[in-house]
Each structure stands twice: as structure tokens, then as C-alpha cells.
Design an enzyme around this catalytic site. Sequence first.
Site, PDB file in Angstrom:
ATOM      1  N   GLY A   1       6.591   0.619   6.358  1.00  0.00           N
ATOM      2  CA  GLY A   1       6.918   0.788   7.762  1.00  0.00           C
ATOM      3  C   GLY A   1       8.372   1.192   7.916  1.00  0.00           C
ATOM      4  O   GLY A   1       9.267   0.359   7.951  1.00  0.00           O
TER       5      GLY A   1
ATOM      6  N   ASN B   1      -7.192   4.451  -0.795  1.00  0.00           N
ATOM      7  CA  ASN B   1      -7.180   3.989   0.588  1.00  0.00           C
ATOM      8  C   ASN B   1      -8.515   4.319   1.244  1.00  0.00           C
ATOM      9  O   ASN B   1      -8.961   5.467   1.218  1.00  0.00           O
ATOM     10  CB  ASN B   1      -6.028   4.653   1.351  1.00  0.00           C
TER      11      ASN B   1
ATOM     12  N   CYS C   1      -6.204   1.585  11.298  1.00  0.00           N
ATOM     13  CA  CYS C   1      -5.883   2.927  11.761  1.00  0.00           C
ATOM     14  C   CYS C   1      -6.019   3.016  13.284  1.00  0.00           C
ATOM     15  O   CYS C   1      -7.105   2.788  13.828  1.00  0.00           O
ATOM     16  CB  CYS C   1      -6.793   3.966  11.115  1.00  0.00           C
TER      17      CYS C   1
ATOM     18  N   GLY D   1       8.097   5.890  11.064  1.00  0.00           N
ATOM     19  CA  GLY D   1       9.456   6.356  10.865  1.00  0.00           C
ATOM     20  C   GLY D   1      10.441   5.205  10.858  1.00  0.00           C
ATOM     21  O   GLY D   1      10.081   4.039  11.048  1.00  0.00           O
TER      22      GLY D   1
ATOM     23  N   LYS E   1      -4.935   9.868   0.206  1.00  0.00           N
ATOM     24  CA  LYS E   1      -5.349  10.111   1.589  1.00  0.00           C
ATOM     25  C   LYS E   1      -6.547   9.251   1.984  1.00  0.00           C
ATOM     26  O   LYS E   1      -7.508   9.118   1.217  1.00  0.00           O
ATOM     27  CB  LYS E   1      -5.683  11.587   1.757  1.00  0.00           C
TER      28      LYS E   1
ATOM     29  N   ASN F   1       1.565  10.423  15.032  1.00  0.00           N
ATOM     30  CA  ASN F   1       0.501  11.271  14.511  1.00  0.00           C
ATOM     31  C   ASN F   1      -0.852  10.733  14.958  1.00  0.00           C
ATOM     32  O   ASN F   1      -1.028   9.538  15.158  1.00  0.00           O
ATOM     33  CB  ASN F   1       0.554  11.357  12.982  1.00  0.00           C
TER      34      ASN F   1
ATOM     35  N   ASN G   1       0.743  -0.954   9.102  1.00  0.00           N
ATOM     36  CA  ASN G   1       0.352   0.396   9.487  1.00  0.00           C
ATOM     37  C   ASN G   1       1.198   0.785  10.693  1.00  0.00           C
ATOM     38  O   ASN G   1       2.093   0.070  11.104  1.00  0.00           O
ATOM     39  CB  ASN G   1      -1.145   0.446   9.812  1.00  0.00           C
TER      40      ASN G   1
END
Length: 305
Positions: A244, A100, A131, A218, A45, A69, A193
Amino acid sequence: MVNTKVSLSGWELDNPVIPASGTFGFGYEFAELYDINCLGTFSFKGTTRQARFGNPTPRIAECPSGMINSVGLQNPGVEAVISEELPRLAKCFDKKVIANVSGFSIEEYAETCRMLDSQEQVGILEVNVSCPNVHNGGMSFGTSPESAAQVTKAVKAVTTKPVYIKLSPNVTDIVSIAKACEEAGADGISMINTLLGMRIDLKTKKPVIANKMGGFSGSAIFPVAVRMVYQVYEAVNIPIIGMGGVSSAKDVIEMMLAGASAVQVGAANLVDPFACRQIIEDLPVVMEKYKIENLKDIIGGAHIG
């Protein structure tokens, strides 16, 4: 007998399947479901210098063939990761992991990486400059070659372990950013990402997510990821961890043909917690079907001829 082993900067993995950061917690949650030592490794995480509560709720929105998300890097902070999470993980996972790291300043990236670099359990530092779910941090460092290079140099100056920079697809030219990271000393690239997306609730006529926008992931983004990995592979001489929308053993093979040395699986873990185990079990069968004896031999295979 097929050979699924791959290597990342001298670190040999039993297979190329790696759960992506943010979709596998710190591992021990999934260890209650199956033996996670079957994994190549996993990226834990996203960790910051200080503990973060994350973004306000709602944080998740469903989409056809994907999800959005906006968790916002919720994590206990690097000191708690070192003192609590890693010792707990060691009880159920006997391989090294990918750490990470995210930050809100170059100094914060460097300090967090320095602290994690000293941990024996950490095999690679994955520096997230991509991010899309936090303000004034994360992706702001990954949208230009200059800023991505600055983070890379700062982290490399205080670490000894391989540093992989995780890149954002939300840019005009991802190739130039990857090249800048390589020139600044990066040992590898992680990509991609999430894409930036949003949903609007027809009843309330307002964005579904409290933060309005979030990271779209997804299977819907898989073709974009393959294209970007293919482009970057032609421009750099360092390993790429491709990700990805990966959700099957066939996807792993396709991503490696594009140029990935290993492959991360993200959103699929949130749909099916056994996704990575299933991909690993299916991989030898798919390799035999396509007459692949050694996975290392197909890396970048789509660029030949």
C-alpha cells in the site's frame, strides 16, 4: 555484510521486495527491461476461473500522490494462465511466484486455487477477497469475517500450498477479518488492497472513470497501510505481506517494523518500471544507515518496548 533474506511460510526469499498483482503482469513484460530474478518473487496478474475482458474504459484516473484504477480483473482465465503464461514466464524467471486469485463465488475461488495449486511454479496462493473494481465479487467476500472465513476454508480444503488472504482496507474492522481468516486456516495475510476512491471531471461534471469508482493506490495511502499492518500484526500469529503505497527502501523497512515479513510494491511499478529493482539496490544501503544487519530481526520491531 547485511542479510536481506526473509521467509514466508518456509519459503526463503533473497529479499522482501515483491511486485504486487496487477502492476507487473505475468512478469515477462518486465523481463524485457531487466533481469527480474533480482526480485524476492512477484504476485502475478489477478486470475479468475474464466477469461475476463474487464471494465469499460476509461479505467484510470490520476490523483495527487496516487492513481485510481478500475481495470476489473482483466485476465485470460486460469486455463490459459497454466497453459500459456506460466510456461512463458519460466523462460525468464527461475523462482517460484505468488498466484493471485479472484472469484465471484466460493466455488470459483476453490476451483481456480485447486488448479493453480498443482503448478510447480506457484509458491503461494494469494486469495484476493478485496478487489473494489468488480460487482458481485471480490470485495464482497472480504467485508465480513464470516464470508472471508468461508472462502479461506474452501480454498484450504482443496490445496496443499500456503494460502494468503488479501484483505480490503474498505472495512470498519480489518483486525476481526484477519483473525477470522487465521482461524479458518489461512497461512498468511496480504494487506492492504486499494482504497475506494473517485474523481470527477470538472468539464463534463461526470466521474472520470466509466465504473464511477475504483481502487485508489500510490504513496498517499502508505500511512493507512502501515497502520493496518501494525494493528493486524498484534492480533494474528501468521505472516503478513504488507503493501500500500510502498515506493522506496525506507518504506520497506517501515512496513517491516510495523509487522510485515515481506513487502509488495504496486503503483510505483506503473510510474517507474524499474522501481522494484531500484528498491532492491537501495535496501542494503538503507539497512547499513539504520544499523540493520538482518532484515528478519526487524519484523514487528515497532511493537517492542
